[in-house]
Design an enzyme around this catalytic site. Structure first.
Site, PDB file in Angstrom:
ATOM      1  N   HIS A  50      46.917  44.326  48.341  1.00 19.78           N
ATOM      2  CA  HIS A  50      47.091  43.205  49.248  1.00 19.78           C
ATOM      3  C   HIS A  50      48.513  43.256  49.804  1.00 19.78           C
ATOM      4  CE1 HIS A  50      48.370  41.506  45.267  1.00 19.78           C
ATOM      5  NE2 HIS A  50      49.420  41.202  46.013  1.00 19.78           N
TER       6      HIS A  50
HETATM    7  C1  T46 Z   1      51.848  41.130  43.755  1.00 17.46           C
HETATM    8  C2  T46 Z   1      51.620  42.073  42.638  1.00 17.46           C
HETATM    9  C3  T46 Z   1      52.832  42.922  42.340  1.00 17.46           C
HETATM   10  C4  T46 Z   1      48.393  32.780  39.702  1.00 17.46           C
HETATM   11  O1  T46 Z   1      47.661  31.831  39.362  1.00 17.46           O
HETATM   12  N1  T46 Z   1      49.711  32.581  39.952  1.00 17.46           N
HETATM   13  C5  T46 Z   1      50.545  33.601  40.307  1.00 17.46           C
HETATM   14  O2  T46 Z   1      51.750  33.358  40.510  1.00 17.46           O
HETATM   15  C6  T46 Z   1      49.981  34.915  40.484  1.00 17.46           C
HETATM   16  C7  T46 Z   1      50.864  36.072  40.918  1.00 17.46           C
HETATM   17  C8  T46 Z   1      48.647  35.094  40.242  1.00 17.46           C
HETATM   18  N2  T46 Z   1      47.861  34.038  39.862  1.00 17.46           N
HETATM   19  C9  T46 Z   1      46.462  34.297  39.544  1.00 17.46           C
HETATM   20  C10 T46 Z   1      45.589  34.782  40.684  1.00 17.46           C
HETATM   21  C11 T46 Z   1      44.599  35.703  39.999  1.00 17.46           C
HETATM   22  O3  T46 Z   1      43.506  34.953  39.526  1.00 17.46           O
HETATM   23  O4  T46 Z   1      46.451  35.336  38.570  1.00 17.46           O
HETATM   24  C12 T46 Z   1      45.366  36.241  38.794  1.00 17.46           C
HETATM   25  C13 T46 Z   1      45.892  37.655  38.969  1.00 17.46           C
HETATM   26  O5  T46 Z   1      46.505  37.791  40.252  1.00 17.46           O
HETATM   27  P1  T46 Z   1      46.246  39.082  41.197  1.00 17.46           P
HETATM   28  O6  T46 Z   1      44.858  39.518  41.068  1.00 17.46           O
HETATM   29  O7  T46 Z   1      46.749  38.728  42.565  1.00 17.46           O
HETATM   30  O8  T46 Z   1      47.213  40.144  40.498  1.00 17.46           O
HETATM   31  P2  T46 Z   1      47.736  41.557  41.028  1.00 17.46           P
HETATM   32  O9  T46 Z   1      48.298  42.246  39.851  1.00 17.46           O
HETATM   33  O10 T46 Z   1      46.704  42.269  41.828  1.00 17.46           O
HETATM   34  O11 T46 Z   1      48.933  41.188  42.059  1.00 17.46           O
HETATM   35  C14 T46 Z   1      50.086  40.521  41.570  1.00 17.46           C
HETATM   36  C15 T46 Z   1      50.514  39.395  42.515  1.00 17.46           C
HETATM   37  O12 T46 Z   1      49.405  38.511  42.761  1.00 17.46           O
HETATM   38  C16 T46 Z   1      51.005  39.904  43.836  1.00 17.46           C
HETATM   39  O13 T46 Z   1      51.677  38.878  44.540  1.00 17.46           O
HETATM   40  O14 T46 Z   1      52.601  41.430  44.659  1.00 17.46           O
HETATM   41  O15 T46 Z   1      51.154  41.451  41.429  1.00 17.46           O
END
Ligand code: T46
Length: 136
Positions: A50
């Site tokens: 993303h």
């Molecule tokens: C990024 C990379 C490096 C929250 O509730 N609060 C938060 O602050 C974040 C970051 C995530 N979430 C929830 C949303 C999802 O249900 O935690 C879950 C995992 O998030 P996501 O699938 O977006 O994780 P990654 O590892 O794909 O991405 C993350 C960050 O979201 C993103 O901003 O740059 O790490």
């Protein structure tokens, strides 16, 4: 210009162990509003895929290693993070993917804003459209 901007973090390691300090607005150009960390990762389960409309972040692999892909819509570069004294600056409108997590990887991320799902672009074609029309 390279998409990979690694920041040397202030390190005061000595014979007692490692020590790194990060100061908002000094080491890091933005005010840190949020931090999160990723752990218990699996090497064959990539993350990210993303971009963010406004959010700026710094990623630090405080333990282990992982491979980042950064893409600004024009160029795509990759970097292996494997040092707790190096921070990877991730600018706004940068597509990111994280791959090849080591089993012991702990990835700390410092973010410029609170969590906001509306700031995410999770579709690559949509990301390219937004980059093309970005006036900033
Ligand atoms: C990024 C990379 C490096 C929250 O509730 N609060 C938060 O602050 C974040 C970051 C995530 N979430 C929830 C949303 C999802 O249900 O935690 C879950 C995992 O998030 P996501 O699938 O977006 O994780 P990654 O590892 O794909 O991405 C993350 C960050 O979201 C993103 O901003 O740059 O790490």
């Amino acid at each position: 210009m390279s998409l990979v901007k690694l920041i040397d973090l202030s390190s005061f390691s000595d014979d007692r162990g490692g020590f790194v300090v990060i100061e908002s607005g000094q080491t890091i150009s933005f005010e840190v509003k949020r931090l999160y960390y990723i752990f218990n990762t699996s090497g064959n389960k990539p993350r990210g895929f993303h971009a963010h409309i406004d959010l700026k972040q710094i990623a630090i692999c405080v333990n282990g290693s992982c491979r980042f892909i950064l893409d600004d819509g024009l160029q795509r570069e990759e970097v292996i993070l494997n040092s707790p004294t190096k921070g990877l600056m991730i600018e706004r409108l940068t597509w990111r993917e994280m791959h090849d997590f080591s089993e012991d990887c702990v990835l700390l991320v410092l973010a410029s804003s609170h969590y906001d799902e509306t700031d995410y672009i999770r579709n690559y074609d949509e990301f390219l459209r937004v980059v093309k029309n970005d006036a900033r």
